[in-house]
Motif scaffolding. Structure first.
Motif, PDB file in Angstrom:
ATOM      1  N   PHE A 171       0.689  -1.336   0.090  1.00 51.26           N
ATOM      2  CA  PHE A 171      -0.003  -0.133   0.083  1.00 51.26           C
ATOM      3  C   PHE A 171       0.745   1.348  -0.064  1.00 51.26           C
ATOM      4  CE2 PHE A 171      -2.739  -3.217   1.466  1.00 51.26           C
ATOM      5  CZ  PHE A 171      -4.116  -3.096   1.075  1.00 51.26           C
ATOM      6  N   ASN A 172       2.062   1.047   0.135  1.00 52.96           N
ATOM      7  CA  ASN A 172       3.141   2.199   0.217  1.00 52.96           C
ATOM      8  C   ASN A 172       2.860   3.229   1.250  1.00 52.96           C
ATOM      9  OD1 ASN A 172       5.098   2.092  -1.783  1.00 52.96           O
ATOM     10  ND2 ASN A 172       3.785   1.968  -3.442  1.00 52.96           N
ATOM     11  N   VAL A 173       2.207   3.082   2.019  1.00 45.96           N
ATOM     12  CA  VAL A 173       1.987   3.769   3.322  1.00 45.96           C
ATOM     13  C   VAL A 173       1.836   3.012   4.637  1.00 45.96           C
ATOM     14  CG1 VAL A 173       0.703   5.856   2.225  1.00 45.96           C
ATOM     15  CG2 VAL A 173      -0.554   3.747   3.051  1.00 45.96           C
ATOM     16  N   ALA A 174       2.306   3.371   5.634  1.00 42.92           N
ATOM     17  CA  ALA A 174       2.061   2.696   6.970  1.00 42.92           C
ATOM     18  C   ALA A 174       0.425   2.681   7.507  1.00 42.92           C
ATOM     19  CB  ALA A 174       2.621   3.556   8.289  1.00 42.92           C
ATOM     20  N   LEU A 175       0.379   1.761   8.582  1.00 43.03           N
ATOM     21  CA  LEU A 175      -0.967   1.463   9.023  1.00 43.03           C
ATOM     22  C   LEU A 175      -1.814   2.673   9.401  1.00 43.03           C
ATOM     23  CD1 LEU A 175      -2.655  -1.068   8.566  1.00 43.03           C
ATOM     24  CD2 LEU A 175      -2.086  -1.305  11.221  1.00 43.03           C
ATOM     25  N   ASP A 176      -0.863   3.569  10.062  1.00 46.20           N
ATOM     26  CA  ASP A 176      -1.732   4.952  10.439  1.00 46.20           C
ATOM     27  C   ASP A 176      -1.932   5.846   9.696  1.00 46.20           C
ATOM     28  OD1 ASP A 176       0.737   5.662  10.404  1.00 46.20           O
ATOM     29  OD2 ASP A 176       1.139   6.151  12.449  1.00 46.20           O
ATOM     30  N   GLU A 177      -1.639   5.754   8.287  1.00 44.52           N
ATOM     31  CA  GLU A 177      -1.860   6.919   7.463  1.00 44.52           C
ATOM     32  C   GLU A 177      -3.189   6.856   6.859  1.00 44.52           C
ATOM     33  OE1 GLU A 177       1.613   8.091   4.963  1.00 44.52           O
ATOM     34  OE2 GLU A 177       2.661   6.255   6.006  1.00 44.52           O
ATOM     35  N   LEU A 178      -3.699   7.902   6.178  1.00 52.34           N
ATOM     36  CA  LEU A 178      -5.098   8.261   5.737  1.00 52.34           C
ATOM     37  C   LEU A 178      -5.616   7.071   4.650  1.00 52.34           C
ATOM     38  CD1 LEU A 178      -7.735   9.768   5.763  1.00 52.34           C
ATOM     39  CD2 LEU A 178      -6.542  11.140   3.965  1.00 52.34           C
ATOM     40  N   PRO A 179      -4.892   6.519   3.757  1.00 53.09           N
ATOM     41  CA  PRO A 179      -5.409   5.377   3.103  1.00 53.09           C
ATOM     42  C   PRO A 179      -5.915   4.021   3.723  1.00 53.09           C
ATOM     43  CG  PRO A 179      -3.751   6.326   1.655  1.00 53.09           C
ATOM     44  CD  PRO A 179      -3.681   6.842   3.182  1.00 53.09           C
ATOM     45  N   MET A 180      -4.825   3.917   4.755  1.00 54.54           N
ATOM     46  CA  MET A 180      -5.297   2.739   5.642  1.00 54.54           C
ATOM     47  C   MET A 180      -6.261   2.945   6.706  1.00 54.54           C
ATOM     48  SD  MET A 180      -3.235   0.818   3.900  1.00 54.54           S
ATOM     49  CE  MET A 180      -3.547  -0.540   4.715  1.00 54.54           C
ATOM     50  N   ARG A 181      -6.392   4.234   6.896  1.00 56.40           N
ATOM     51  CA  ARG A 181      -7.542   4.381   7.876  1.00 56.40           C
ATOM     52  C   ARG A 181      -8.805   4.361   7.190  1.00 56.40           C
ATOM     53  NH1 ARG A 181      -4.658   8.951   9.515  1.00 56.40           N
ATOM     54  NH2 ARG A 181      -6.144  10.254   8.824  1.00 56.40           N
ATOM     55  N   VAL A 182      -8.854   4.560   5.978  1.00 57.21           N
ATOM     56  CA  VAL A 182     -10.007   4.528   5.154  1.00 57.21           C
ATOM     57  C   VAL A 182     -10.405   3.040   5.288  1.00 57.21           C
ATOM     58  CG1 VAL A 182     -11.047   4.483   2.991  1.00 57.21           C
ATOM     59  CG2 VAL A 182      -9.541   6.516   3.702  1.00 57.21           C
ATOM     60  N   LEU A 183      -9.664   2.108   4.918  1.00 56.97           N
ATOM     61  CA  LEU A 183      -9.930   0.739   5.243  1.00 56.97           C
ATOM     62  C   LEU A 183     -10.279   0.139   6.627  1.00 56.97           C
ATOM     63  CD1 LEU A 183      -7.132  -0.509   2.633  1.00 56.97           C
ATOM     64  CD2 LEU A 183      -9.623  -0.450   2.225  1.00 56.97           C
ATOM     65  N   LEU A 184      -9.713   0.596   7.399  1.00 57.03           N
ATOM     66  CA  LEU A 184      -9.642   0.082   8.740  1.00 57.03           C
ATOM     67  C   LEU A 184     -11.130   0.560   9.564  1.00 57.03           C
ATOM     68  CD1 LEU A 184      -6.150   0.549  10.214  1.00 57.03           C
ATOM     69  CD2 LEU A 184      -7.292  -1.682   9.363  1.00 57.03           C
ATOM     70  N   GLU A 185     -11.416   1.841   9.050  1.00 54.37           N
ATOM     71  CA  GLU A 185     -12.777   2.494   9.573  1.00 54.37           C
ATOM     72  C   GLU A 185     -13.900   1.985   8.885  1.00 54.37           C
ATOM     73  OE1 GLU A 185     -11.779   6.506   9.029  1.00 54.37           O
ATOM     74  OE2 GLU A 185     -10.475   6.796  10.643  1.00 54.37           O
ATOM     75  N   ARG A 186     -13.737   1.093   7.774  1.00 52.99           N
ATOM     76  CA  ARG A 186     -14.748   0.476   7.116  1.00 52.99           C
ATOM     77  C   ARG A 186     -15.034  -0.931   7.172  1.00 52.99           C
ATOM     78  NH1 ARG A 186     -15.295   4.524   1.755  1.00 52.99           N
ATOM     79  NH2 ARG A 186     -17.060   3.100   1.320  1.00 52.99           N
ATOM     80  N   GLY A 187     -14.282  -1.462   8.366  1.00 55.74           N
ATOM     81  CA  GLY A 187     -14.532  -2.867   8.603  1.00 55.74           C
ATOM     82  C   GLY A 187     -13.519  -3.922   8.315  1.00 55.74           C
ATOM     83  N   LEU A 188     -12.204  -3.141   8.115  1.00 55.65           N
ATOM     84  CA  LEU A 188     -11.087  -4.346   7.950  1.00 55.65           C
ATOM     85  C   LEU A 188     -10.040  -4.055   9.041  1.00 55.65           C
ATOM     86  CD1 LEU A 188     -10.499  -3.821   4.190  1.00 55.65           C
ATOM     87  CD2 LEU A 188     -11.399  -5.740   5.201  1.00 55.65           C
ATOM     88  N   ARG A 189      -9.407  -5.041   9.197  1.00 55.53           N
ATOM     89  CA  ARG A 189      -8.302  -5.098  10.385  1.00 55.53           C
ATOM     90  C   ARG A 189      -7.268  -5.563  10.020  1.00 55.53           C
ATOM     91  NH1 ARG A 189     -11.289  -9.550  11.830  1.00 55.53           N
ATOM     92  NH2 ARG A 189     -10.259 -11.029  12.946  1.00 55.53           N
ATOM     93  N   SER A 190      -6.029  -5.253  10.386  1.00 56.02           N
ATOM     94  CA  SER A 190      -4.803  -6.053  10.168  1.00 56.02           C
ATOM     95  C   SER A 190      -4.471  -7.215  10.894  1.00 56.02           C
ATOM     96  CB  SER A 190      -3.603  -5.104  10.450  1.00 56.02           C
ATOM     97  OG  SER A 190      -2.050  -5.733  10.434  1.00 56.02           O
ATOM     98  N   VAL A 191      -3.846  -8.260  10.244  1.00 55.71           N
ATOM     99  CA  VAL A 191      -3.649  -9.489  10.681  1.00 55.71           C
ATOM    100  C   VAL A 191      -2.462  -9.125  11.902  1.00 55.71           C
ATOM    101  CG1 VAL A 191      -4.462 -10.782   8.947  1.00 55.71           C
ATOM    102  CG2 VAL A 191      -1.912 -10.392   9.201  1.00 55.71           C
ATOM    103  N   LEU A 192      -1.606  -8.177  11.692  1.00 59.56           N
ATOM    104  CA  LEU A 192      -0.462  -7.984  12.485  1.00 59.56           C
ATOM    105  C   LEU A 192      -0.841  -7.115  13.675  1.00 59.56           C
ATOM    106  CD1 LEU A 192       2.131  -7.813   9.978  1.00 59.56           C
ATOM    107  CD2 LEU A 192       1.930  -9.805  11.255  1.00 59.56           C
ATOM    108  N   GLY A 193      -0.023  -7.143  14.811  1.00 63.55           N
ATOM    109  CA  GLY A 193      -0.180  -6.165  15.872  1.00 63.55           C
ATOM    110  C   GLY A 193       0.449  -5.019  15.670  1.00 63.55           C
ATOM    111  N   ASP A 194       0.059  -4.037  16.477  1.00 64.26           N
ATOM    112  CA  ASP A 194       0.736  -2.748  16.398  1.00 64.26           C
ATOM    113  C   ASP A 194       2.188  -2.859  16.408  1.00 64.26           C
ATOM    114  OD1 ASP A 194      -1.774  -1.663  15.852  1.00 64.26           O
ATOM    115  OD2 ASP A 194      -2.035  -1.066  17.860  1.00 64.26           O
ATOM    116  N   ASP A 195       2.816  -3.766  17.163  1.00 59.71           N
ATOM    117  CA  ASP A 195       4.277  -3.790  17.488  1.00 59.71           C
ATOM    118  C   ASP A 195       4.796  -4.531  16.241  1.00 59.71           C
ATOM    119  OD1 ASP A 195       3.066  -6.004  18.029  1.00 59.71           O
ATOM    120  OD2 ASP A 195       4.172  -6.436  19.993  1.00 59.71           O
ATOM    121  N   ALA A 196       4.454  -4.858  15.336  1.00 61.11           N
ATOM    122  CA  ALA A 196       5.002  -5.576  14.000  1.00 61.11           C
ATOM    123  C   ALA A 196       6.112  -4.666  13.610  1.00 61.11           C
ATOM    124  CB  ALA A 196       4.118  -6.263  13.005  1.00 61.11           C
ATOM    125  N   SER A 197       7.112  -5.508  13.002  1.00 54.68           N
ATOM    126  CA  SER A 197       8.367  -4.697  12.422  1.00 54.68           C
ATOM    127  C   SER A 197       8.061  -4.371  11.119  1.00 54.68           C
ATOM    128  CB  SER A 197       9.499  -5.461  12.539  1.00 54.68           C
ATOM    129  OG  SER A 197       9.174  -7.039  12.023  1.00 54.68           O
TER     130      SER A 197
END
Length: 258
Positions: A171-197
């Motif tokens: 996705f060329n962006v980190a999980l906390d950046e806007l494009p990923m927030r769009v996906l996370l706020e609309r029903g998706l979640r990462s399989v990895l924890g916040d502490d992943a490398s």
């Protein structure tokens, strides 16, 4: 699905065939990429930056899988692909490529500020009679507006169908950046924890870089195990990205989805 093995899923940017990479060029590491894919025996795998010569090499050596996807330049073989590699555990019903642009059905079309065409490969199928959907994508590396709009395209697709969804890619962006927030706020979640490398390492072989490769699922999946695979087959760094891998099981709701 509870009585059967978990579904092995992943996303892996294999780095395009660039002779200027020298010791890291495709001919030196193609066997390592194949070993990464073959040894993990994915049921659902999204690859990015795949040129035709790379696909031919890998597809010929993965007889256990079907390959789905087209070139982003012309909707055929031109340019990079973001193919899906699917085992026979998944019954494939339909698939298509959509361009991440205002004209998603026009091959070679680009987003509003994208530097190059970008695509998502979309597959509909079932596992044990339970409907699933998979999206594999590669967002633009420069166009911030295009990344945001692409995220909206994928979110709308997932929201429009109640099946169990897997969304993966670079996705060329980190999980906390806007494009990923769009996906996370609309029903998706990462399989990895916040502490992943990190996943991008520019052939340094470390884990200190940005985590821009993501594997997302909706609420119809339980995450049994997830990790970033840093294996070096034969001591060779397979790509400038590490793959993300997860073992998933359908929830009770996922098994009963109509």
């Amino acid at each position: 699905m509870d009585a059967s093995p978990a579904l092995r899923t992943g996303t892996f940017n294999i780095r395009y065939d660039n002779p200027a990479d020298g010791v890291h060029s495709w001919r030196h590491r193609r066997a390592a990429v194949l070993e990464c894919i073959d040894s993990l025996r994915f049921d659902v795998l999204g690859l990015q930056e795949v040129l035709p010569v790379q696909r031919r090499y890998l597809e010929a050596r993965t007889p256990w899988a079907g390959w789905y996807g087209v070139g982003r330049a012309d909707g055929k073989r031109g340019g990079e692909q973001s193919p899906l590699v699917i085992s026979d555990r998944v019954r494939v019903q339909a698939w298509r490529t959509m361009w991440l642009s205002p004209t998603p059905d026009v091959p070679g079309s680009t987003g509003v500020d994208a530097r190059i065409p970008r695509v998502a490969t979309v597959l509909l199928g079932s596992v044990g009679g339970n409907p699933i959907g998979v999206v594999n994508t590669h967002f633009d590396h420069r166009g911030s507006r295009s990344r945001e709009l692409a995220a909206g395209q994928i979110a709308e697709l997932v929201e429009s169908d109640p099946r169990a969804w897997i969304v993966c890619g670079d996705f060329n962006v980190a999980l906390d950046e806007l494009p990923m927030r769009v996906l996370l706020e609309r029903g998706l979640r990462s399989v990895l924890g916040d502490d992943a490398s990190g996943t991008f390492h520019a052939f340094r072989g470390d884990s200190a870089g940005a985590r821009i490769d993501h594997l997302l699922v909706n609420e119809r999946w339980d995450i049994e195990r997830a990790w970033i695979d840093t294996t070096r087959p034969g001591g060779v760094i397979p790509s400038d990205h590490w793959p993300v891998v997860a073992d998933l099981r359908l929830t009770r709701e996922g098994q009963n989805v109509v």
